[in-house]
Design a protein around this motif. Structure first.
Motif, PDB file in Angstrom:
ATOM      1  N   CYS A  15      35.877  38.889  42.568  1.00 52.41           N
ATOM      2  CA  CYS A  15      35.869  38.701  44.027  1.00 52.41           C
ATOM      3  C   CYS A  15      35.629  39.983  44.814  1.00 52.41           C
ATOM      4  O   CYS A  15      35.363  39.933  46.004  1.00 52.41           O
ATOM      5  N   GLY A  16      35.789  41.147  44.177  1.00 55.61           N
ATOM      6  CA  GLY A  16      35.477  42.414  44.831  1.00 55.61           C
ATOM      7  C   GLY A  16      36.597  43.061  45.618  1.00 55.61           C
ATOM      8  O   GLY A  16      36.392  44.120  46.202  1.00 55.61           O
ATOM      9  N   ILE A  17      37.797  42.466  45.645  1.00 55.35           N
ATOM     10  CA  ILE A  17      38.876  43.089  46.411  1.00 55.35           C
ATOM     11  C   ILE A  17      39.381  44.338  45.698  1.00 55.35           C
ATOM     12  O   ILE A  17      39.281  44.458  44.479  1.00 55.35           O
ATOM     13  N   ASN A  18      39.942  45.261  46.466  1.00 58.54           N
ATOM     14  CA  ASN A  18      40.535  46.467  45.915  1.00 58.54           C
ATOM     15  C   ASN A  18      41.852  46.079  45.256  1.00 58.54           C
ATOM     16  O   ASN A  18      42.723  45.521  45.908  1.00 58.54           O
ATOM     17  N   GLY A  21      47.186  49.157  42.898  1.00 58.03           N
ATOM     18  CA  GLY A  21      48.567  48.852  43.216  1.00 58.03           C
ATOM     19  C   GLY A  21      48.932  47.384  43.095  1.00 58.03           C
ATOM     20  O   GLY A  21      50.043  47.001  43.407  1.00 58.03           O
ATOM     21  N   MET A  22      48.012  46.553  42.649  1.00 58.91           N
ATOM     22  CA  MET A  22      48.276  45.125  42.490  1.00 58.91           C
ATOM     23  C   MET A  22      48.444  44.787  41.014  1.00 58.91           C
ATOM     24  O   MET A  22      48.054  45.554  40.151  1.00 58.91           O
ATOM     25  N   SER A  23      48.991  43.618  40.761  1.00 62.04           N
ATOM     26  CA  SER A  23      49.066  43.113  39.397  1.00 62.04           C
ATOM     27  C   SER A  23      47.683  42.606  39.018  1.00 62.04           C
ATOM     28  O   SER A  23      47.195  41.638  39.582  1.00 62.04           O
ATOM     29  N   ALA A  24      47.045  43.302  38.102  1.00 57.39           N
ATOM     30  CA  ALA A  24      45.673  42.950  37.722  1.00 57.39           C
ATOM     31  C   ALA A  24      45.485  43.163  36.225  1.00 57.39           C
ATOM     32  O   ALA A  24      46.232  43.915  35.591  1.00 57.39           O
ATOM     33  N   ILE A  36      36.758  46.578  32.724  1.00 56.25           N
ATOM     34  CA  ILE A  36      36.640  45.526  33.728  1.00 56.25           C
ATOM     35  C   ILE A  36      38.031  45.241  34.283  1.00 56.25           C
ATOM     36  O   ILE A  36      39.012  45.226  33.538  1.00 56.25           O
ATOM     37  N   TYR A  37      38.106  45.020  35.597  1.00 55.97           N
ATOM     38  CA  TYR A  37      39.365  44.704  36.266  1.00 55.97           C
ATOM     39  C   TYR A  37      39.233  43.353  36.950  1.00 55.97           C
ATOM     40  O   TYR A  37      38.203  43.059  37.546  1.00 55.97           O
ATOM     41  N   ARG A  38      40.307  42.541  36.866  1.00 57.84           N
ATOM     42  CA  ARG A  38      40.338  41.247  37.537  1.00 57.84           C
ATOM     43  C   ARG A  38      41.679  41.060  38.213  1.00 57.84           C
ATOM     44  O   ARG A  38      42.728  41.358  37.635  1.00 57.84           O
ATOM     45  N   CYS A  39      41.658  40.534  39.436  1.00 56.89           N
ATOM     46  CA  CYS A  39      42.905  40.285  40.166  1.00 56.89           C
ATOM     47  C   CYS A  39      43.596  39.048  39.593  1.00 56.89           C
ATOM     48  O   CYS A  39      42.979  38.225  38.909  1.00 56.89           O
ATOM     49  N   ALA A  40      44.872  38.921  39.894  1.00 58.45           N
ATOM     50  CA  ALA A  40      45.673  37.806  39.376  1.00 58.45           C
ATOM     51  C   ALA A  40      45.142  36.460  39.859  1.00 58.45           C
ATOM     52  O   ALA A  40      45.146  35.475  39.118  1.00 58.45           O
ATOM     53  N   LYS A  41      44.675  36.402  41.097  1.00 54.59           N
ATOM     54  CA  LYS A  41      44.171  35.145  41.654  1.00 54.59           C
ATOM     55  C   LYS A  41      42.933  34.668  40.889  1.00 54.59           C
ATOM     56  O   LYS A  41      42.847  33.501  40.514  1.00 54.59           O
ATOM     57  N   CYS A  42      41.987  35.549  40.635  1.00 55.17           N
ATOM     58  CA  CYS A  42      40.765  35.164  39.910  1.00 55.17           C
ATOM     59  C   CYS A  42      41.075  34.794  38.462  1.00 55.17           C
ATOM     60  O   CYS A  42      40.478  33.870  37.911  1.00 55.17           O
ATOM     61  N   ARG A  43      42.026  35.496  37.851  1.00 57.07           N
ATOM     62  CA  ARG A  43      42.430  35.142  36.486  1.00 57.07           C
ATOM     63  C   ARG A  43      43.043  33.753  36.462  1.00 57.07           C
ATOM     64  O   ARG A  43      42.725  32.930  35.611  1.00 57.07           O
ATOM     65  N   LYS A  44      43.943  33.475  37.405  1.00 56.58           N
ATOM     66  CA  LYS A  44      44.631  32.182  37.446  1.00 56.58           C
ATOM     67  C   LYS A  44      43.651  31.037  37.681  1.00 56.58           C
ATOM     68  O   LYS A  44      43.784  29.964  37.097  1.00 56.58           O
ATOM     69  N   GLN A  45      42.641  31.269  38.524  1.00 59.18           N
ATOM     70  CA  GLN A  45      41.655  30.242  38.836  1.00 59.18           C
ATOM     71  C   GLN A  45      40.516  30.190  37.806  1.00 59.18           C
ATOM     72  O   GLN A  45      39.620  29.372  37.926  1.00 59.18           O
TER      73      GLN A  45
END
Length: 59
Positions: A15-18, A21-24, A36-45
């Protein structure tokens, strides 16, 4: 070395968000080994991602 030189801005490859400091999730591309980095929301979906280096696509 300045403070910004040592830090790399991390973005979710889906999704491109920074995500600094987040759970990723951080993992290496199965094809080329690029980090590669992925945010929790994209992983969950289970959003698709594409490696910026080699173009590998995964869920």
């Amino acid at each position: 070395m300045s403070q910004t030189e040592g830090k790399q801005e991390r973005q979710c490859v889906s999704c491109g968000i920074n995500i600094s400091g987040m759970s990723a999730a951080a993992f290496k591309c199965p094809d080329c080994g690029q980090q590669i980095y992925r945010c929790a929301k994209c992983r969950k979906q289970s959003n698709l991602y594409e490696c910026p280096d080699c173009g590998f696509r995964g869920p």
